[in-house]
Design an enzyme around this catalytic site. Structure first.
Site, short mmCIF file in Angstrom:
data_model
loop_
_atom_site.label_atom_id
_atom_site.label_comp_id
_atom_site.label_asym_id
_atom_site.label_seq_id
_atom_site.Cartn_x
_atom_site.Cartn_y
_atom_site.Cartn_z
N CYS A 132 0.84 -1.16 0.25
CA CYS A 132 0.24 -0.22 -0.01
C CYS A 132 0.98 1.48 0.11
CB CYS A 132 -0.58 0.33 1.49
SG CYS A 132 -2.03 1.44 0.95
N CYS A 135 -0.39 3.83 1.92
CA CYS A 135 -0.37 4.10 3.83
C CYS A 135 1.19 3.69 4.52
CB CYS A 135 -0.71 2.55 4.29
SG CYS A 135 -2.33 1.34 3.08
N ASP A 136 2.25 3.47 2.80
CA ASP A 136 3.56 3.21 4.25
C ASP A 136 4.29 4.75 2.96
OD1 ASP A 136 2.78 1.78 5.84
OD2 ASP A 136 2.98 -0.42 3.95
#
Length: 317
Positions: A132, A135-136
Site C-alpha cells: 500500500c 499507507c507506507d
C-alpha cells in the site's frame, strides 16, 4: 440465533460491531485466522484521524476490538466455509464452531493483496515490503524504492511514491506493460522513475534493519543480480475474500461485492457488505471504518423493518 453476525475483524467489521453493540443488537463477530485484517501486518499508522503521533496497526485494531466488546459484542474464532442466504434465518457453516443462524449478516472479509511468492517476502512485510503506497510511502522519504508490477495500479503507485522517494525503480517480469497507455505515459514522463523490465523477482534480500534489495533474474540473459533498495512495494492486485459465498451474493468480474450505490445493501435483503470486500478504489482503514458504520446503520434499519429493498429486487431479476 443471532440478530446479526459480522464476518471479519478489520476496521470495517469492528466499526460495524461497535455500532450494532451500542444499539443493543448483541452482534456475533467471527474472526478468521488473521484477526484485525491487514492492519495487523502494518507497523505505524500515521493517517488514521485522532492519533497525531501515529499508532501501531495491531494496537489500533486491538483498541477497536476492546471497544466493541465493551458494548457487548461477542467474538468467536472460526473460518466461514459456506453460507445459505436463500431464506431467513440465514445459515453459516463455520469451521471450529459449527452452524450458526442470524437474522442479518454483515460481510467485512476484506481483500487480500496478491504477493509475489518469493523467498523472504512474507517475513519482511512491515519491514520494507508493503502492498500500500498511500499507507507506507511517507516512511520512505528520500530513499530508493522498488515497485513490482506492470498494470495501472503499479504505474499509479510508482508515480505516487516519487513524492517521497529519491528514486523509484519499476520491476516487471515482461518487456511489455499491461497498464493503459495514459498510465504508462505518465510513468515514463516522470524523471524519478527508472525501469527494470523483463526481470523476474526471485528473493527479497533483508538484514537486521529490514529490506536491502530485491534479487531478480534477467529473462533474456539468465543473469541474476540484486537491485539495491530500501523498500519494495508489491502492486500486482488484490483478491476479494468472497469465495465462501458460492455466488449467492452478486459480485463484479473481479469478485468484489456489488452494493446499492450510496448504501451497503447487497442483492439479498438482510445481507450487507462493507470495507475492502466491496471497495476496490480507496482501500484505506478510515474509509473501511466509515463503510462499517454505514453497514451497521443499514442493518439496524433492516432489523427494525424500515428498509425497502427495491434495488435488491431489481438485481435479482
Amino acid at each position: 440465533m443471532y440478530k446479526s453476525i459480522v464476518i471479519g475483524t478489520g476496521p470495517s467489521g469492528l466499526t460495524a460491531a461497535i455500532y450494532l453493540a451500542r444499539a443493543n443488537f448483541k452482534p456475533l463477530v467471527i474472526e478468521g485466522p488473521e484477526p484485525g485484517g491487514q492492519l495487523t501486518t502494518t507497523t505505524e499508522v500515521e493517517n488514521f484521524p485522532g492519533f497525531p503521533d501515529g499508532i501501531m496497526g495491531p494496537e489500533l485494531m486491538d483498541n477497536m476490538r476492546k471497544q466493541a466488546e465493551r458494548f457487548g459484542a461477542e467474538f468467536r474464532t472460526g473460518w466461514v466455509n459456506s453460507v445459505d442466504f436463500s431464506k431467513r434465518p440465514f445459515k453459516l457453516s463455520v469451521e471450529g464452531i459449527g452452524e450458526l443462524e442470524a437474522e442479518s449478516v454483515i460481510i467485512s472479509t476484506g481483500a487480500s493483496a496478491k504477493l509475489l511468492g518469493v523467498l523472504n517476502e512474507k517475513e519482511n512485510i512491515g519491514r520494507g515490503v508493503s502492498t500500500c503506497a498511500t499507507c507506507d510511502g511517507f516512511f520512505f522519504r528520500g530513499k530508493k524504492i522498488i515497485v513490482v508490477g506492470g498494470g495501472d495500479s503499479a504505474m499509479e503507485e510508482a508515480n505516487f511514491l516519487t513524492r517521497f522517494a529519491s528514486e523509484v525503480k519499476l520491476v516487471h517480469r515482461r518487456n511489455e506493460l499491461r497498464a493503459s497507455k495514459i498510465m504508462q505515459d505518465r510513468a515514463r514522463e516522470n524523471g524519478k522513475i527508472t525501469w527494470a523490465l523483463n526481470n523476474t523477482p526471485l528473493e527479497v534480500v533483508a538484514g537486521d534493519k529490514g529490506v536491502t534489495g530485491l534479487k531478480v533474474r534477467n529473462n533474456e540473459t539468465g543473469a541474476e543480480e540484486v537491485l539495491e533498495t530500501d523498500g519494495i512495494f508489491v502492486a500486482i492486485g488484490h483478491t476479494p475474500n468472497t469465495g465462501f459465498l458460492n455466488g449467492q451474493i452478486h459480485t463484479d468480474e473481479q469478485g468484489y461485492i456489488l452494493v446499492e450505490p450510496g448504501t451497503t445493501k447487497t442483492n439479498v435483503p438482510g445481507v450487507f457488505a462493507c470495507g475492502d470486500v466491496q471497495d476496490k478504489k480507496y482501500r484505506q482503514a478510515i474509509t473501511a471504518a466509515g463503510s462499517g458504520c454505514a453497514a451497521a446503520l443499514d442493518c439496524e434499519k433492516f432489523l427494525d423493518g424500515e428498509i425497502i429493498h427495491d434495488w435488491s429486487q431489481s438485481l435479482n431479476k
